[in-house]
Design an enzyme around this catalytic site. Structure first.
Site, PDB file in Angstrom:
ATOM      1  N   CYS A   1       4.971 -14.524   9.851  1.00 30.11           N
ATOM      2  CA  CYS A   1       3.999 -15.247  10.677  1.00 30.11           C
ATOM      3  C   CYS A   1       2.895 -15.849   9.814  1.00 30.11           C
ATOM      4  O   CYS A   1       1.932 -15.169   9.465  1.00 30.11           O
ATOM      5  CB  CYS A   1       3.423 -14.291  11.724  1.00 30.11           C
ATOM      6  SG  CYS A   1       2.174 -15.075  12.758  1.00 30.11           S
TER       7      CYS A   1
ATOM      8  N   CYS B   1      -0.572 -15.797  11.294  1.00 36.17           N
ATOM      9  CA  CYS B   1      -1.256 -14.492  11.320  1.00 36.17           C
ATOM     10  C   CYS B   1      -1.794 -14.136   9.939  1.00 36.17           C
ATOM     11  O   CYS B   1      -2.863 -13.556   9.817  1.00 36.17           O
ATOM     12  CB  CYS B   1      -0.314 -13.350  11.696  1.00 36.17           C
ATOM     13  SG  CYS B   1       0.924 -13.743  12.876  1.00 36.17           S
ATOM     14  N   ASP B   2      -0.998 -14.407   8.908  1.00 36.88           N
ATOM     15  CA  ASP B   2      -1.284 -13.798   7.609  1.00 36.88           C
ATOM     16  C   ASP B   2      -1.695 -14.770   6.506  1.00 36.88           C
ATOM     17  O   ASP B   2      -2.085 -14.341   5.421  1.00 36.88           O
ATOM     18  CB  ASP B   2      -0.037 -13.012   7.143  1.00 36.88           C
ATOM     19  CG  ASP B   2       0.309 -11.906   8.133  1.00 36.88           C
ATOM     20  OD1 ASP B   2      -0.629 -11.344   8.727  1.00 36.88           O
ATOM     21  OD2 ASP B   2       1.497 -11.614   8.325  1.00 36.88           O
TER      22      ASP B   2
END
Ligand code: NAP
Length: 308
Positions: free
Chosen positions: A135, A138-139
């Site tokens: 992701c 997200c990261d």
């Protein structure tokens, strides 16, 4: 077998499921929702969501899903935080089970979503969350001024690679063939970016170093020449597509070759009374807002089906 027959059961609690729930509850259908293994769905593992209308400053994915849950809870709806383990769509009312506990319903809305595909390697599994990610949104933030790779050659991989240039100092797209599957516009955008390079005809031979519990580099293998080379990256983003969460419905509902449910008439599946919405049917748009829109449609379709 439970005596009670629900009007609407919703399986899955992403944007499609919650929106279906809100519409069904406001239509007085007292929906029962099974929230599934990851309540809130894929948005709970993202960070900033800037394209969901109504939040001028953007909103964090988990918070957006929390707001949807609270909105549903304002109405007469029940949420069961469990995973449906079996369904029987061959009889009316439809039946479903959470382990040994049975439920019955006149209609079902399936909004079980999709899950990111992984390479299936041991080192990938060992380092997931420690330098390996599925992701980018997200990261990506954690890789400021670092070198990373993105694996894949479709729109997702190129979109994520382009997004990751906001943080990383260099992004190498690792693709197993010598041409991308992605759309021309995505290719143009990625290939013209000065932080992006492509390792064509390449696959991961090894992710270093599970023993250090961190990604310290990768060994890539050229599948045509067999040549090995090292890249000193700290992040490995896997973007090789998604698979729909439809295993439980196999053989009971019509699906396409990738396992996505096929809706026959608006949101109704091949079994009248069973509806499907969101990423479990949609492999093109895959957006929170499109899933929410379909969830609304599925609830309205279920309401009409019950009335008739
Ligand atoms: P995809 O189109 O299925 O592409 C998956 C990519 O990963 C392919 O290039 C494939 O290689 C590669 N791959 C698959 N398994 C692999 C493995 N085990 N090892 C190495 N590489 C592997 O998936 P996607 O990119 O997620 O896109 C899915 C759909 O969503 C598409 O219809 C896409 O257009 C759409 N989408 C659109 C946008 C947008 O327009 N903004 C953004 C994201 C996604 P091969 O090419 O060799 O098969």
């Amino acid at each position: 077998m439970a005596d009670k027959v629900h009007d609407v059961v919703i399986i899955g609690s992403g944007p499609a499921g919650y929106t279906a729930g809100i519409y069904a509850a406001r239509a007085n259908l007292k929906p029962l929702m099974f929230a599934g293994a990851q309540p809130g769905g894929q948005l709970t593992i993202t960070t900033e969501v800037e394209n969901f209308p109504g939040f001028a400053e953007g909103i964090q994915g988990p918070q957006l899903m929390d707001e949807m849950r609270k909105q549903l809870e304002r109405f007469d709806a029940e949420i069961v935080y469990d995973v449906v383990t079996k369904v029987d769509l061959s009889q009316r009312p439809f039946r479903m089970w959470v382990n040994d506990k049975a439920y019955q319903s006149k209609t079902i809305i399936i909004s079980t979503g999709a899950t990111a595909k992984l390479l299936g390697r041991d080192d990938e599994k060992q380092l997931m969350g420690h330098g390996v990610s599925a992701c980018a949104t997200c990261d990506g933030f954690f890789y400021r001024d670092q070198e990373i790779i993105v694996v894949g050659g479709g729109d997702s991989a190129l979109e994520e690679a382009t997004f990751l240039t906001k943080f990383a100092s260099k992004v190498t797209i690792v693709h197993r063939r010598d041409e991308f599957r992605a759309s021309k516009i995505m290719q143009d955008r990625a290939l013209s970016h000065d932080k992006i390079e492509v390792a064509w005809d390449s696959v991961i031979e090894k992710i270093h170093d599970p023993e250090k519990n961190n990604v310290t580099g990768v060994t890539l293998k050229n599948v045509k020449t067999g040549e090995l080379r090292q890249l000193p990256v700290t992040g490995v983003f896997i973007a090789i597509g998604h698979h729909p969460n439809t295993a439980m419905f196999k053989g009971q509902l019509e699906m396409d070759e990738d396992g996505y449910i096929i809706n026959k008439e608006r949101t109704m599946t091949s079994v009248p009374g069973v509806f499907a919405a969101g990423d479990v049917v949609d492999k093109i748009y895959r957006q929170a807002i499109t899933a929410a829109g379909m969830g609304c449609q599925a609830a309205l379709d279920a309401e009409r089906y019950i009335e008739n």
